[in-house]
Write a protein that holds these residues in place. Structure first.
Motif, PDB file in Angstrom:
ATOM      1  N   GLU A 134       2.426  -3.917   1.397  1.00  0.00           N
ATOM      2  CA  GLU A 134       2.828  -4.148   0.000  1.00  0.00           C
ATOM      3  C   GLU A 134       3.287  -2.871  -0.701  1.00  0.00           C
ATOM      4  OE1 GLU A 134      -0.164  -3.392   0.851  1.00  0.00           O
ATOM      5  OE2 GLU A 134      -0.592  -1.851  -0.638  1.00  0.00           O
ATOM      6  N   ASP A 140      -6.122  -2.849  -2.804  1.00  0.00           N
ATOM      7  CA  ASP A 140      -5.350  -3.493  -1.747  1.00  0.00           C
ATOM      8  C   ASP A 140      -6.267  -4.289  -0.817  1.00  0.00           C
ATOM      9  OD1 ASP A 140      -3.542  -4.272   0.131  1.00  0.00           O
ATOM     10  OD2 ASP A 140      -3.197  -2.260   0.975  1.00  0.00           O
ATOM     11  N   LYS A 181       2.802   5.332  -5.669  1.00  0.00           N
ATOM     12  CA  LYS A 181       2.226   4.013  -5.396  1.00  0.00           C
ATOM     13  C   LYS A 181       0.904   3.909  -6.150  1.00  0.00           C
ATOM     14  CE  LYS A 181       0.163   1.221  -1.635  1.00  0.00           C
ATOM     15  NZ  LYS A 181      -0.094   1.084  -0.191  1.00  0.00           N
ATOM     16  N   THR A 200      -0.115   6.095  -0.331  1.00  0.00           N
ATOM     17  CA  THR A 200      -1.051   5.827   0.766  1.00  0.00           C
ATOM     18  C   THR A 200      -0.461   4.642   1.515  1.00  0.00           C
ATOM     19  OG1 THR A 200      -2.235   4.480  -0.852  1.00  0.00           O
ATOM     20  CG2 THR A 200      -3.122   6.674  -0.404  1.00  0.00           C
ATOM     21  N   ASP A 247      -6.012   3.158  -3.127  1.00  0.00           N
ATOM     22  CA  ASP A 247      -4.619   2.899  -2.786  1.00  0.00           C
ATOM     23  C   ASP A 247      -3.665   3.226  -3.939  1.00  0.00           C
ATOM     24  OD1 ASP A 247      -2.960   2.269  -0.693  1.00  0.00           O
ATOM     25  OD2 ASP A 247      -2.971   0.109  -1.049  1.00  0.00           O
TER      26      ASP A 247
HETATM   27 ZN    ZN Z   1      -1.699  -0.522   0.363  1.00  0.00          ZN
END
Ligand code: ZN
Ligand code: BES
Ligand code: MN
Length: 489
Positions: free
Chosen positions: A337, A258, A253, A363, A276
């Protein structure tokens, strides 16, 4: 920090020599170093206790003792911490370089020379990490060179390997620690491109939004549509020297900031959401290591790079988007997300790479911090074998992992009303981290060995262990993934 390994011979000229000492043993000072008679008097060698003196004559200007505690209790973690103490004390003394003496008794501790050489070298390099990208006048480290002196080829190999892995951890931390306006999706993708220049065995491809649209990656694009920064999908490949024993893919990710989207996060600590992208950073970190560590697998790294912001064009709660595998998702909370961008990255992985094993790092949930805190990552393995391999790898490298449950009833709880799936489960369902994993499971083939690792707790703000920890990024994941590859059966 440059670390070299040399034979334990006559002491050479050095501004500082470091001697490791266990409890109840007279410090074995090199014969050439002349120190005041009372120097080691009452020195108890408690873990990380230090004592220094100027030598009155001899090749070393100063001598530093670093305690290891009771010989029987010395473990890898203690050695990493001791290595960090040695490096940090040398830095504090302001010497330009230091020799770390590892005599044969010390080399026999905690599993032998390979363990000792690697742990001391890792501890010294990781413990010396400092983040300076954001500073206009970065402070230069004073002590830039450490030489570990010990016996045997295995010890020397281990020192070199420890340094390489530690550098990968520091590289990962550098990616994490950069601010959101510096480490954008494009910057993360550029860092991945640059990794390919470190080894002829590594290649990097970067897909832009046009490519994503062609592939139907509506979930990744749906997260990115509220940002002016274009999304990037990174695909790195490592080809082994000899015959490949299988294909492994790491998926990360890479959410470079974020804000939560329209389901906006509270302002307090929102700045921490620059971390993030830590899962993506870990995948890049593993490839950083693969430039110098050989493994017998074809390894792929897929990182979804994106930002989750607020804008007139941003995804609204309740919007429905379609993923690359055709699944429609109702986005009931735009702050969930990570699972959306990973969903398309996982579909891409299954369709284009077809690996034997997939490990994703993200995360993903605040809930994993409630369950496991900051020192343990949550893992959701689909096989007992993968579970055991990751728990063992985590223990070896000091990045502990622990399994959390993921059952069919959890997967059922992610069904949607106006789309096939919802990106959040019901509050009554609870188990927030499991919900994230359950959502992801819809984007991985049932017959592919897979593990989701939630590193929301371990990626930053971890306990200070000397060689790692504190408020900034921890670089978690890079060393773990390499250890996994080296011990995979
Ligand atoms: Zn996030
Ligand atoms: N990046 C966050 C998870 C996170 C939160 C990591 C705090 C570290 C510290 C993720 O995108 C997120 O916002 N998750 C939500 C999910 C929820 C909306 C279902 C969360 O954990 O609150
Ligand atoms: Mn979020």
């Amino acid at each position: 920090m440059k670390v070299t390994a040399k034979d334990l011979g006559k002491l050479e000229k050095t501004p500082l020599v470091v001697v490791f000492v266990t409890e109840g043993v007279r410090p074995q000072l090199p014969a050439e170093a002349k120190v005041p008679a009372a120097f080691a008097k009452d020195y108890e060698a408690k873990p990380r206790a230090t004592r220094t003196t100027f030598a009155s004559s001899g090749p070393a200007e100063r001598v530093l003792l670093v305690g290891l505690g009771a010989a029987k209790k010395v473990d890898v973690e203690g050695l990493r911490r001791a290595g960090a103490t040695a490096a940090k004390t040398a830095e504090g003394l302001g010497v330009a370089r230091a020799v770390l003496r590892v005599d044969d008794k010390i080399a026999k501790l905690a599993g032998g020379p390979e363990v000792v050489g690697r742990a001391l070298s890792e501890g010294a390099v990781m413990g010396s990490y400092r983040y300076s990208h954001g500073k206009s006048k970065p402070e230069k480290p004073k002590c830039a060179q450490l030489a570990l002196h010990g016996s045997g080829a295995a010890f020397k190999r281990a020192v070199k390997k420890g340094a390489a892995l530690a550098e990968s951890n520091c590289f990962t931390r550098d990616l994490q620690n950069q601010a959101g306006n510096q480490m954008t999706p494009s910057a993360l993708a550029a860092a991945a491109r640059k990794l390919a220049t470190r080894s002829p065995r590594i290649t990097t491809k970067v897909m832009d939004e046009k490519g994503m649209r062609t592939m139907g990656m509506g979930l990744l694009l749906g997260v990115s549509q509220g940002s002016t920064q274009p999304a990037k999908l990174v695909h790195m490949t490592y080809k082994p020297k000899g015959r490949s024993k299988g294909k492994v893919c790491f998926v990360g990710k890479g959410l470079t900031f974020d804000a939560g989207g329209i389901s906006i996060k509270p302002s307090a600590k929102m700045d921490e959401m620059r971390y993030d992208m830590s899962g993506g950073a870990a995948v890049l970190g593993a490839f950083h290591a693969l430039a110098s560590v050989d493994v017998p697998y074809e390894v792929h790294g897929v990182v979804a790079c994106s930002e989750n912001l607020i804008d007139g064009n941003a995804t609204k709660p309740g919007d429905v988007h379609k993923g690359m595998n055709g699944t429609t998702v109702e986005i009931n909370n735009t702050d969930a997300e990570g699972r959306l961008i990973l969903a398309d990255a996982l579909t891409y992985t299954g369709k284009k790479i077809k690996p034997d094993t997939i490990i994703d790092l993200a995360t993903l949930t605040g809930a994993v911090i409630v369950g496991l805190g900051h020192e343990v990552s949550g893992i959701f393995p689909t096989t007992d074998k993968l579970r055991d391999e990751l728990v063992a790898a985590g223990e070896s490298v000091g990045e502990r992992c622990w399994p959390l449950p993921l059952f069919d009833m959890h997967k059922e709880g992610m069904k949607g009303k106006s789309g096939d799936l919802s990106n959040i489960g019901s509050p009554a369902m609870g188990a927030g981290s499991t919900q994230g994993a359950a959502f992801l499971s819809y984007f991985v083939d049932d017959d592919t060995e897979w593990c989701h690792i939630d590193i929301a707790g371990t990626a930053w703000n971890t306990a200070d262990r000397g060689w790692v920890g504190g408020a900034l990024g921890s670089g978690v994941g890079a060393r773990l993934l390499i250890e996994y590859l080296e011990t995979r059966r």
